[in-house]
Design a protein around this motif. Sequence first.
Motif, short mmCIF file in Angstrom:
data_model
loop_
_atom_site.label_atom_id
_atom_site.label_comp_id
_atom_site.label_asym_id
_atom_site.label_seq_id
_atom_site.Cartn_x
_atom_site.Cartn_y
_atom_site.Cartn_z
N ILE A 192 0.64 3.36 -3.92
CA ILE A 192 -0.44 2.83 -2.75
C ILE A 192 -0.48 3.71 -1.68
O ILE A 192 -1.45 4.06 -0.91
CB ILE A 192 -0.08 1.23 -2.41
N LEU A 193 0.75 4.28 -1.06
CA LEU A 193 0.84 4.98 0.28
C LEU A 193 0.33 6.25 -0.08
O LEU A 193 0.09 6.96 0.76
CB LEU A 193 2.40 4.94 0.61
N MET A 221 -3.72 5.75 -0.44
CA MET A 221 -4.45 5.46 0.74
C MET A 221 -3.87 6.34 2.04
O MET A 221 -4.71 6.21 2.96
CB MET A 221 -4.23 4.06 0.90
N GLY A 245 -2.40 2.71 3.91
CA GLY A 245 -1.48 2.15 3.03
C GLY A 245 -0.74 1.02 3.43
O GLY A 245 -0.53 -0.07 3.00
#
Length: 344
Positions: free
Chosen positions: A185-186, A189, A194
Amino acid sequence: MTKKTRSYRGMHRSLLAGLALCTAIGIGSAQADAITVYTSYEEDEIAAFLARAKQDMPDLDINVLRLSTGDLHARILAEASNPQHDVIWGWAVTSLIDPRIGELVEAYTPEGIERIAEQFRDKDGKWFATTGYMAAFCVNNEVLKNKNLPMPTSWADLTNPVYKGEVVMPNPASSGTGYLMIASILQMMGEEKGWEYLNSLDGNIAQYIKSGSRPCNAASEGEFAIGASFALRAIKNIDEGYPITMVIPSEGAGNELEANALMAGSKNKEAAKRFLDWTVSENAVNEYYNWKEIVTVTGGEMPEKFKEAGLPEDIASVMWNMDFVWSADNRAPVLERWQKELER
């Protein structure tokens, strides 16, 4: 839960316990070689893999300690001055490339290594990955219907307020599956957005669970609508008859490779090397395909039930291109921030 499901799980627990007992006592052979293996494979996977290994190497006693990825990381570091095992087996690459772990393992090239592409091997020969796993949602169809909830298709969907209290996911501090989700996710995004997303998602999370498989099991049993887990657990639960749909997030599935390595401090290196050779053998690969959605060793074929559950034959088409070095280098600060802001 059906009687069939209870019997299935009981069978695997019994098999694992029986194998552990057999390996501990040497199956009656005082002359058998023995090794100790540390792993984060799931218990049912271990049982199947060990059963196959014992058929191929009946004179090798394989004692196994299974811990979740984070707990195993802590244990190996705690034992650094006096390692208690010979082999690391099926453990997250993002943990193995920790420099502190790298000092504890030595290079070894198993027989058949050419069957594994270079991208799945350490450039210095200290580890090689044979399997892997990727994130997926287990969505309970009956809960969705009873609560009139839409089918999620993405990570973005999970922040919809209608799912408040209906989502469970693994704790990234203890679960490799949980960490690969956070890391992906980090990476997808960017860190600022994120973290904003993770804080928003937290508003819908009912529980952060220690195990990577338990969120899927909880959703499968109807405790929650959505369990963020990994694809193989979803496939297995669908095959067992649970009323769930496997959803691979449309943004791309975070993933992790599971690697093997030889401990430099092993007192049973020849036996350990023999086991590592087996992990890239044809029989091992055929068994991997019964359990793993990602198999890096050439040969074997994806089972039909994987495809029927919704896994594409070209799994690379749905996998996020993970930066494993970033995942490893940022593990400590990411988990520190996650525990400070979100753990409960």
